[in-house]
Design a protein around this motif. Structure first.
Motif, mmCIF file in Angstrom:
data_model
loop_
_atom_site.group_PDB
_atom_site.id
_atom_site.type_symbol
_atom_site.label_atom_id
_atom_site.label_comp_id
_atom_site.label_asym_id
_atom_site.label_seq_id
_atom_site.Cartn_x
_atom_site.Cartn_y
_atom_site.Cartn_z
ATOM 1 N N ASP A 38 4.692 61.373 -33.613
ATOM 2 C CA ASP A 38 3.862 61.875 -34.718
ATOM 3 C C ASP A 38 4.388 61.404 -36.070
ATOM 4 O OD1 ASP A 38 2.204 63.155 -32.899
ATOM 5 O OD2 ASP A 38 3.083 65.151 -33.234
ATOM 6 N N ASP A 39 5.719 61.404 -36.230
ATOM 7 C CA ASP A 39 6.325 60.955 -37.483
ATOM 8 C C ASP A 39 5.967 59.496 -37.768
ATOM 9 O OD1 ASP A 39 8.092 60.905 -39.792
ATOM 10 O OD2 ASP A 39 9.537 59.855 -38.508
ATOM 11 N N TYR A 40 6.168 58.624 -36.774
ATOM 12 C CA TYR A 40 5.867 57.203 -36.996
ATOM 13 C C TYR A 40 4.372 56.947 -37.116
ATOM 14 C CZ TYR A 40 10.686 55.844 -36.734
ATOM 15 O OH TYR A 40 12.022 55.697 -37.020
ATOM 16 N N MET A 41 3.549 57.713 -36.411
ATOM 17 C CA MET A 41 2.102 57.553 -36.555
ATOM 18 C C MET A 41 1.668 57.904 -37.980
ATOM 19 S SD MET A 41 0.638 56.247 -33.938
ATOM 20 C CE MET A 41 -1.084 56.676 -34.168
ATOM 21 N N SER A 42 2.260 58.931 -38.565
ATOM 22 C CA SER A 42 1.902 59.279 -39.942
ATOM 23 C C SER A 42 2.356 58.178 -40.909
ATOM 24 C CB SER A 42 2.473 60.633 -40.345
ATOM 25 O OG SER A 42 3.871 60.593 -40.432
ATOM 26 N N ARG A 43 3.480 57.549 -40.636
ATOM 27 C CA ARG A 43 3.937 56.432 -41.473
ATOM 28 C C ARG A 43 3.014 55.220 -41.333
ATOM 29 N NH1 ARG A 43 10.491 56.029 -40.950
ATOM 30 N NH2 ARG A 43 10.938 58.252 -40.761
ATOM 31 N N PHE A 163 5.509 46.214 -39.684
ATOM 32 C CA PHE A 163 4.838 46.303 -40.984
ATOM 33 C C PHE A 163 5.837 46.283 -42.131
ATOM 34 C CE2 PHE A 163 1.058 47.900 -38.699
ATOM 35 C CZ PHE A 163 0.112 47.060 -39.278
ATOM 36 N N THR A 164 6.963 46.973 -41.976
ATOM 37 C CA THR A 164 7.943 46.970 -43.066
ATOM 38 C C THR A 164 8.578 45.600 -43.233
ATOM 39 O OG1 THR A 164 9.784 47.764 -41.685
ATOM 40 C CG2 THR A 164 8.406 49.442 -42.783
ATOM 41 N N ILE A 165 8.773 44.877 -42.140
ATOM 42 C CA ILE A 165 9.296 43.510 -42.224
ATOM 43 C C ILE A 165 8.302 42.621 -42.962
ATOM 44 C CG2 ILE A 165 9.823 41.429 -40.862
ATOM 45 C CD1 ILE A 165 11.033 43.379 -38.738
ATOM 46 N N LEU A 166 7.043 42.697 -42.572
ATOM 47 C CA LEU A 166 6.022 41.851 -43.188
ATOM 48 C C LEU A 166 5.818 42.166 -44.665
ATOM 49 C CD1 LEU A 166 3.422 41.796 -40.285
ATOM 50 C CD2 LEU A 166 5.019 39.979 -40.942
ATOM 51 N N ASN A 167 6.097 43.404 -45.050
ATOM 52 C CA ASN A 167 5.945 43.815 -46.445
ATOM 53 C C ASN A 167 7.249 43.760 -47.229
ATOM 54 O OD1 ASN A 167 3.106 44.625 -46.860
ATOM 55 N ND2 ASN A 167 3.542 45.906 -45.086
ATOM 56 N N HIS A 168 8.296 43.227 -46.617
ATOM 57 C CA HIS A 168 9.614 43.125 -47.268
ATOM 58 C C HIS A 168 10.095 44.483 -47.782
ATOM 59 C CE1 HIS A 168 9.243 38.823 -46.885
ATOM 60 N NE2 HIS A 168 8.062 38.894 -47.468
ATOM 61 N N GLU A 169 9.832 45.523 -47.010
ATOM 62 C CA GLU A 169 10.288 46.854 -47.365
ATOM 63 C C GLU A 169 11.691 47.063 -46.813
ATOM 64 O OE1 GLU A 169 5.729 48.573 -47.327
ATOM 65 O OE2 GLU A 169 7.143 49.393 -45.881
ATOM 66 N N PRO A 170 12.446 47.974 -47.372
ATOM 67 C CA PRO A 170 13.868 48.084 -47.025
ATOM 68 C C PRO A 170 14.179 48.753 -45.691
ATOM 69 C CG PRO A 170 13.273 49.714 -48.678
ATOM 70 C CD PRO A 170 12.070 48.826 -48.502
ATOM 71 N N TYR A 171 13.211 49.125 -44.894
ATOM 72 C CA TYR A 171 13.477 49.811 -43.629
ATOM 73 C C TYR A 171 14.298 48.967 -42.660
ATOM 74 C CZ TYR A 171 12.460 52.419 -39.316
ATOM 75 O OH TYR A 171 12.546 53.138 -38.156
ATOM 76 N N HIS A 172 13.949 47.696 -42.528
ATOM 77 C CA HIS A 172 14.627 46.802 -41.584
ATOM 78 C C HIS A 172 15.817 46.121 -42.272
ATOM 79 C CE1 HIS A 172 15.048 44.120 -38.162
ATOM 80 N NE2 HIS A 172 15.172 43.116 -39.021
ATOM 81 N N HIS A 173 16.970 46.171 -41.635
ATOM 82 C CA HIS A 173 18.167 45.529 -42.177
ATOM 83 C C HIS A 173 18.563 44.375 -41.286
ATOM 84 C CE1 HIS A 173 18.631 48.994 -44.783
ATOM 85 N NE2 HIS A 173 18.467 49.755 -43.710
ATOM 86 N N GLU A 174 18.760 43.236 -41.882
ATOM 87 C CA GLU A 174 19.180 42.080 -41.087
ATOM 88 C C GLU A 174 20.116 41.205 -41.881
ATOM 89 O OE1 GLU A 174 16.593 38.701 -39.278
ATOM 90 O OE2 GLU A 174 16.685 40.445 -37.933
#
Length: 174
Positions: A38-43, A163-174
């Protein structure tokens, strides 16, 4: 859809015009997993139309062989899939990708013009031959085995991560 400005500093925002459906057999009974889903679906709703469609569990499976169960589930799954849908089975024998590779492949799917992209998690014994024949691709989340409820959460999180990777959002760390 990709929107971007002319400068390199412009913010990239990727959203979807197509509908994304996660098609699953049976409800998520584990409360902790359902809460995470539910948390990720809302995101994900921030990015566009994402839904989970639940097909009811089969009844009286003790009287059915494994092949009969897969066939009966397959009939239910195929009845939910439209002729123009792109179908990706989450299957242990599918292709494996890193999160970044998955995001890139997902972006290509979004750009392909399909109206609905359907990811399918089957029952405990996998898919019937008819479902495999209908699929456009197969995706493995890992070579390890997870129960079907866990895969739902893992996949939804990876979709959000894409989606966060494609939008260059800070969620994914690499």
């Amino acid at each position: 859809m990709i929107l971007h400005g002319s400068s390199r500093a412009a913010i990239l925002f990727v959203s979807i015009a197509m509908k994304i459906t996660l098609l699953v057999i049976g409800k998520t009974s584990n409360v902790a997993l359902a809460t995470g889903i539910d948390d990720y679906m809302s995101r994900l709703r921030h990015y566009g139309s994402v839904e989970i469609v639940t097909i009811g569990d089969l009844k009286n499976t003790r009287n059915m062989s494994v092949d009969e169960q897969k066939q009966a589930e397959g009939v239910k799954l195929l009845a939910t899939i439209n002729s123009g849908d792109r179908v990706v089975l989450l299957d242990e024998r599918g292709d494996e990708y890193s999160s970044v590779e998955f995001a890139a492949r997902f972006q290509r799917r979004m750009a392909s013009g399909c109206r609905r992209l359907v990811f399918v998690i089957g029952g405990p014994y996998g898919f019937s031959p008819d479902v495999y024949a209908r699929a456009d691709a197969q995706l493995s989340m890992s070579r390890m085995t997870f129960n079907h409820e866990m895969i739902r959460l893992i996949f939804i999180e990876q979709l959000y991560r894409a989606f966060t990777i494609l939008n260059h959002e800070p969620y994914h760390h690499e």
